[in-house]
Design an enzyme around this catalytic site. Structure first.
Site, short mmCIF file in Angstrom:
data_model
loop_
_atom_site.label_atom_id
_atom_site.label_comp_id
_atom_site.label_asym_id
_atom_site.label_seq_id
_atom_site.Cartn_x
_atom_site.Cartn_y
_atom_site.Cartn_z
N ARG A 110 0.84 -1.22 0.00
CA ARG A 110 0.00 0.00 0.00
C ARG A 110 0.87 1.26 0.00
O ARG A 110 0.55 2.25 0.66
CB ARG A 110 -0.95 0.07 1.20
CG ARG A 110 -1.90 -1.06 1.35
CD ARG A 110 -2.94 -1.09 0.22
NE ARG A 110 -3.75 -2.26 0.39
CZ ARG A 110 -3.40 -3.47 -0.06
NH1 ARG A 110 -2.30 -3.63 -0.77
NH2 ARG A 110 -4.18 -4.50 0.13
N SER B 227 -10.31 -0.64 4.25
CA SER B 227 -9.49 -1.01 5.41
C SER B 227 -8.97 0.26 6.06
O SER B 227 -8.29 1.06 5.40
CB SER B 227 -8.29 -1.84 4.97
OG SER B 227 -8.75 -2.98 4.29
N GLU C 80 -4.24 3.19 7.16
CA GLU C 80 -4.00 3.21 5.72
C GLU C 80 -4.65 4.49 5.15
O GLU C 80 -4.19 5.06 4.16
CB GLU C 80 -4.64 1.97 5.07
CG GLU C 80 -4.47 1.89 3.58
CD GLU C 80 -5.17 0.68 2.97
OE1 GLU C 80 -5.25 -0.38 3.61
OE2 GLU C 80 -5.65 0.82 1.82
C1 FAD Z 1 -15.24 -0.11 0.40
C2 FAD Z 1 -13.78 0.08 0.13
C3 FAD Z 1 -12.99 -1.02 -0.15
C4 FAD Z 1 -11.62 -0.86 -0.42
N1 FAD Z 1 -10.88 -1.96 -0.71
C5 FAD Z 1 -9.56 -1.82 -1.01
C6 FAD Z 1 -8.77 -2.97 -1.33
O1 FAD Z 1 -9.26 -4.08 -1.40
N2 FAD Z 1 -7.45 -2.76 -1.61
C7 FAD Z 1 -6.88 -1.52 -1.57
O2 FAD Z 1 -5.67 -1.40 -1.84
N3 FAD Z 1 -7.61 -0.42 -1.27
C8 FAD Z 1 -8.93 -0.54 -0.98
N4 FAD Z 1 -9.68 0.55 -0.65
C9 FAD Z 1 -9.01 1.88 -0.57
C10 FAD Z 1 -9.13 2.69 -1.89
O3 FAD Z 1 -10.00 2.07 -2.78
C11 FAD Z 1 -7.76 2.85 -2.55
O4 FAD Z 1 -6.82 3.42 -1.67
C12 FAD Z 1 -7.82 3.70 -3.83
O5 FAD Z 1 -6.60 3.65 -4.52
C13 FAD Z 1 -8.16 5.16 -3.57
O6 FAD Z 1 -8.43 5.74 -4.82
P1 FAD Z 1 -9.11 7.15 -4.95
O7 FAD Z 1 -9.17 7.49 -6.39
O8 FAD Z 1 -10.39 7.17 -4.22
O9 FAD Z 1 -8.04 8.07 -4.23
P2 FAD Z 1 -8.26 9.17 -3.09
O10 FAD Z 1 -8.78 8.51 -1.87
O11 FAD Z 1 -9.01 10.32 -3.63
O12 FAD Z 1 -6.74 9.61 -2.85
C14 FAD Z 1 -5.84 8.73 -2.22
C15 FAD Z 1 -4.43 9.37 -2.22
O13 FAD Z 1 -3.94 9.43 -3.55
C16 FAD Z 1 -3.64 10.77 -3.91
N5 FAD Z 1 -4.02 10.93 -5.32
C17 FAD Z 1 -5.22 10.67 -5.87
N6 FAD Z 1 -5.17 10.85 -7.20
C18 FAD Z 1 -3.90 11.24 -7.49
C19 FAD Z 1 -3.21 11.59 -8.70
N7 FAD Z 1 -3.79 11.55 -9.89
N8 FAD Z 1 -1.91 11.95 -8.61
C20 FAD Z 1 -1.28 12.00 -7.40
N9 FAD Z 1 -1.87 11.69 -6.23
C21 FAD Z 1 -3.17 11.32 -6.28
C22 FAD Z 1 -4.47 11.63 -2.98
O14 FAD Z 1 -3.90 12.91 -2.82
C23 FAD Z 1 -4.42 10.80 -1.71
O15 FAD Z 1 -3.19 11.02 -1.03
C24 FAD Z 1 -11.06 0.43 -0.40
C25 FAD Z 1 -11.87 1.55 -0.14
C26 FAD Z 1 -13.22 1.39 0.12
C27 FAD Z 1 -14.07 2.58 0.38
#
Ligand code: FAD
Length: 309
Positions: free
Chosen positions: A158, A210, A305
């Protein structure tokens, strides 16, 4: 490009926190992103994806950037380039429909392509790093593009360099993934069913997935714990012995417990949910109590996380 002022971030975070942003700016091309970075130089900025791994701890007194670029294209038979704003699961659905495999175990993970490289998302033994070939970024300072190889991203559990020394400096604009020809329909369907049975559904129950990362402990520590808890699940890895945080939290009796509007999810104790109009403070307090009790009982530190903003 669209720019909105003083808007609610409720639609932009899966925890369902009604924080406000001073500015919310969405761009449709890398040139528009350059314009925004120039216009708001010096302001506090945060690039978000779907907001599925964020906890807004209050209003955001700065500029939230979001991408409306959401296309994918094949570069050749085995490589696909996807723009940062495309939902990762939409990409996997499209690839599966076209009979391409390799990413299906990441099915239904919320979030966009850009964050998949930042977070090195993973599930069921596969991580984004296993399929990422290159990451295209824009340097926030110089406004020049820079391409990172997989090795240069320094992926970990992660984790990536974009969460450490490169944090805030580069915006991921697109990601190139390696795929192969093959039918992944069945695996994708099984993963979707398993996840739906266990995890809160985005849009129905607020969460960021998580809440904590799984801890890694030295072998001696694991051996000591195994004497006390012979049934403790554990996995030997090069970084140490991985112990599922969900098991540790459950042993401390947290499954289903509430604090204010926040709750430890009854089906998966690694997840904290917004059960009933939780405030950021409810979530922060519950998370702090959970990690304190794990430390107390097992002597292990568990770390969030989720990104606190
Ligand atoms: C129900 C649920 C289940 C999940 N299951 C998993 C799982 O199984 N495995 C897992 O790994 N994660 C899981 N996650 C966590 C999440 O899906 C991941 O961390 C995902 O990558 C977040 O993506 P996001 O686009 O929503 O990013 P955001 O939450 O909007 O941002 C996350 C981080 O990335 C940065 N960021 C976003 N976009 C960019 C960009 N283009 N350039 C630079 N920085 C950027 C942001 O500034 C922030 O620091 C889950 C979340 C939920 C709600």
């Amino acid at each position: 490009m669209t720019i909105q002022e003083n808007i609610s971030l409720l639609p932009y975070n899966t925890f369902g926190i009604d924080a406000k942003a001073k500015i919310f700016a969405e761009y449709s091309s890398v040139d528009e992103l350059r314009e925004l970075l120039t216009k708001y130089r010096g302001e506090k900025m945060l690039h978000i994806g779907q907001g599925s791994n964020l906890l807004f701890t209050g209003d955001f007194d700065g500029v939230i950037l979001h991408s409306a670029m959401a296309r994918a294209r094949f570069l050749d038979d085995e490589t696909v380039e996807a723009q940062n704003g495309l939902r990762l699961d939409d990409l996997i659905a499209q690839l599966t429909d076209m009979c391409y495999c390799g990413m299906e175990k990441l099915s239904l993970i919320p979030g966009e392509v850009g964050a998949s490289a930042v977070q090195n998302v993973g599930a069921y033994g596969v991580e984004a790093k296993d399929v990422i070939m290159r990451v295209y970024t824009l340097d926030v300072e110089t406004l020049k593009e820079r391409v990172f190889t997989n090795a240069e991203c320094r992926f970990g559990y992660r984790d990536s360099a974009f969460k450490h020394e490169l944090k805030g400096r580069y915006i991921v604009t697109s990601v190139v993934y390696h795929v192969s020809k093959g039918d992944a329909t069945k695996t994708r369907q099984e993963i979707i069913e398993t996840r739906m049975a266990k995890l809160p559904t985005v849009g129905e129950v607020g969460s960021a997935g998580s809440f904590f990362m799984n801890p890694f402990v030295p072998e001696e520590k694991a051996a000591e714990l195994l004497k006390r808890y012979p049934e403790m699940p554990h996995f030997e890895t090069p970084q140490g012995v991985k112990i599922p945080a969900a098991w540790l939290i459950e042993q401390c009796g947290w499954k289903g417990k509430k604090l204010g509007g926040a709750q430890v999810w009854h089906k998966q104790p690694l997840v904290i949910v917004n059960a009933n109009n939780a405030t950021p403070d409810d979530i922060i307090a519950l998370a702090a109590q959970v990690s304190a009790s794990v430390k107390d009982k097992f002597g292990i530190d568990i770390h969030p996380e989720v990104n606190y903003i």
